[in-house]
Design a protein around this motif. Structure first.
Motif, PDB file in Angstrom:
ATOM      1  N   GLY A   1       0.808  -1.202   0.000  1.00 44.38           N
ATOM      2  CA  GLY A   1       0.000   0.000   0.000  1.00 44.38           C
ATOM      3  C   GLY A   1       0.846   1.259   0.000  1.00 44.38           C
ATOM      4  N   VAL A  58      -3.832  -4.828   2.996  1.00 42.59           N
ATOM      5  CA  VAL A  58      -3.722  -3.720   2.048  1.00 42.59           C
ATOM      6  C   VAL A  58      -4.384  -2.463   2.615  1.00 42.59           C
ATOM      7  CG1 VAL A  58      -4.145  -2.972  -0.330  1.00 42.59           C
ATOM      8  CG2 VAL A  58      -3.927  -5.425   0.191  1.00 42.59           C
ATOM      9  N   GLU A  59      -3.720  -1.339   2.415  1.00 41.50           N
ATOM     10  CA  GLU A  59      -4.329  -0.037   2.713  1.00 41.50           C
ATOM     11  C   GLU A  59      -3.868   0.944   1.640  1.00 41.50           C
ATOM     12  OE1 GLU A  59      -5.265   2.973   6.426  1.00 41.50           O
ATOM     13  OE2 GLU A  59      -3.553   1.628   6.579  1.00 41.50           O
ATOM     14  N   VAL A  91      -9.402  -1.570  -8.176  1.00 42.77           N
ATOM     15  CA  VAL A  91      -9.331  -2.179  -6.848  1.00 42.77           C
ATOM     16  C   VAL A  91      -9.816  -3.624  -6.905  1.00 42.77           C
ATOM     17  CG1 VAL A  91     -10.164  -2.076  -4.472  1.00 42.77           C
ATOM     18  CG2 VAL A  91      -9.605   0.039  -5.687  1.00 42.77           C
ATOM     19  N   ILE A  95      -7.654  -7.039  -5.980  1.00 46.50           N
ATOM     20  CA  ILE A  95      -8.096  -8.013  -4.977  1.00 46.50           C
ATOM     21  C   ILE A  95      -8.245  -9.399  -5.585  1.00 46.50           C
ATOM     22  CG2 ILE A  95     -10.030  -8.694  -3.506  1.00 46.50           C
ATOM     23  CD1 ILE A  95     -10.488  -5.711  -2.944  1.00 46.50           C
ATOM     24  N   VAL A 105      -7.337 -11.756   1.638  1.00 51.43           N
ATOM     25  CA  VAL A 105      -7.048 -10.321   1.551  1.00 51.43           C
ATOM     26  C   VAL A 105      -7.806  -9.584   2.651  1.00 51.43           C
ATOM     27  CG1 VAL A 105      -7.204  -8.249   0.120  1.00 51.43           C
ATOM     28  CG2 VAL A 105      -6.673 -10.462  -0.936  1.00 51.43           C
ATOM     29  N   TRP A 107      -8.511  -5.833   3.577  1.00 57.15           N
ATOM     30  CA  TRP A 107      -8.402  -4.462   3.064  1.00 57.15           C
ATOM     31  C   TRP A 107      -8.790  -3.485   4.174  1.00 57.15           C
ATOM     32  CZ3 TRP A 107      -7.131  -3.440  -2.168  1.00 57.15           C
ATOM     33  CH2 TRP A 107      -6.987  -2.080  -2.437  1.00 57.15           C
ATOM     34  N   ASN A 126     -13.861   4.761   0.896  1.00 55.39           N
ATOM     35  CA  ASN A 126     -14.103   3.592   1.741  1.00 55.39           C
ATOM     36  C   ASN A 126     -15.296   2.782   1.248  1.00 55.39           C
ATOM     37  OD1 ASN A 126     -11.968   3.827   3.496  1.00 55.39           O
ATOM     38  ND2 ASN A 126     -13.104   4.986   5.040  1.00 55.39           N
ATOM     39  N   PHE A 129     -13.939   0.736  -1.550  1.00 55.93           N
ATOM     40  CA  PHE A 129     -13.123  -0.371  -1.044  1.00 55.93           C
ATOM     41  C   PHE A 129     -14.006  -1.479  -0.457  1.00 55.93           C
ATOM     42  CE2 PHE A 129      -9.875   3.160  -0.089  1.00 55.93           C
ATOM     43  CZ  PHE A 129      -9.319   3.048  -1.347  1.00 55.93           C
ATOM     44  N   ALA A 133     -14.162  -5.148  -1.988  1.00 56.75           N
ATOM     45  CA  ALA A 133     -13.791  -6.278  -1.132  1.00 56.75           C
ATOM     46  C   ALA A 133     -14.878  -7.346  -1.165  1.00 56.75           C
ATOM     47  CB  ALA A 133     -13.550  -5.800   0.292  1.00 56.75           C
ATOM     48  N   ALA A 138     -12.987 -10.551  -0.310  1.00 57.94           N
ATOM     49  CA  ALA A 138     -11.965 -10.140   0.648  1.00 57.94           C
ATOM     50  C   ALA A 138     -12.650  -9.630   1.908  1.00 57.94           C
ATOM     51  CB  ALA A 138     -11.080  -9.056   0.038  1.00 57.94           C
ATOM     52  N   PHE A 140     -13.115  -6.566   4.379  1.00 56.37           N
ATOM     53  CA  PHE A 140     -12.929  -5.127   4.550  1.00 56.37           C
ATOM     54  C   PHE A 140     -12.903  -4.812   6.038  1.00 56.37           C
ATOM     55  CE2 PHE A 140     -14.651  -0.852   5.253  1.00 56.37           C
ATOM     56  CZ  PHE A 140     -13.723  -0.104   4.546  1.00 56.37           C
TER      57      PHE A 140
END
Length: 204
Positions: A1, A58-59, A91, A95, A105, A107, A126, A129, A133, A138, A140
């Motif tokens: 990240g 991840v960020e 994104v 992922i 993952v 996130w 956000n 994301f 996700a 993934a 979040f």
């Protein structure tokens, strides 16, 4: 990240540096993001570099409040529908590249920010994301509430367990102090350990 992820990495590293069987690798690049940097290409290099990856934390997004380089002379302005669509696609691709290799993952969402326009931008990203996700299967992890005070507002300082006033966030209103990163890091580890039973407890 990005640089926020660098601070989070440092927290995770401190938690596990003396724990046998756990290695926290640093794959961050300050001032990078999904608008003007090819993280997909960098990810391919990371996957070639490590023979086994048990989880990816991840960020991203601190540097993405800008127009998006989309190729062929296309530069969608930040926040527009086209920007959001292309950004989310990037994104999701990132992922899914990891989850396709059975790499869990995690996130981490952006923390609450001091300035209103930056805070609103972080909240919008956000949501992207979180949706990406979900689409990529993934996890979040929201860091918003744990970086805000009890009233849900941004704070620069907090009290430690001895009642001392300690800096929680950096002067720029975006990054955090070690105390701030550790609060997020501890939260991330708790969620990771629920999803990954074999992950040992961190060092106290």
């Amino acid at each position: 990240g990005d640089s926020l992820a660098d601070g989070l990495w440092a927290s995770l590293y401190r938690s596990y540096v003396r724990v046998r069987g756990v290695k926290v690798h640093r794959e961050t690049l300050n001032s990078s993001g999904f608008t003007a940097y090819n993280w997909q290409a960098k990810l391919q290099g990371i996957l070639r570099k490590y023979r086994m990856i048990d989880a990816a934390v991840v960020e991203m997004g601190a540097n993405d409040r800008q127009r998006l380089i989309a190729g062929r002379g296309k530069y969608p302005r930040f926040g527009t529908e086209e920007w959001q669509r292309i950004y989310q696609e990037r994104v999701e691709t990132f992922i899914k590249t990891l989850t396709a290799k059975n790499i869990p993952v995690f996130w981490v969402g952006l923390p609450i920010m001091r300035k209103e326009n930056v805070r609103n931008a972080a909240a919008m990203m956000n949501l992207i994301f979180k949706d990406a996700a979900k689409a990529g299967k993934a996890t979040f992890i929201s860091s918003w509430r744990i970086t805000a005070n009890e009233a849900g507002a941004y704070v620069d300082f907090v009290r430690d367990d001895k009642g001392r006033r300690r800096r929680f966030r950096h002067h720029d209103g975006i990054h955090s102090s070690d105390i701030g990163y550790d609060r997020v890091g501890d939260h991330v580890i708790k969620i990771m350990r629920k999803a990954l039973p074999d992950l040992p407890a961190p060092e106290n």
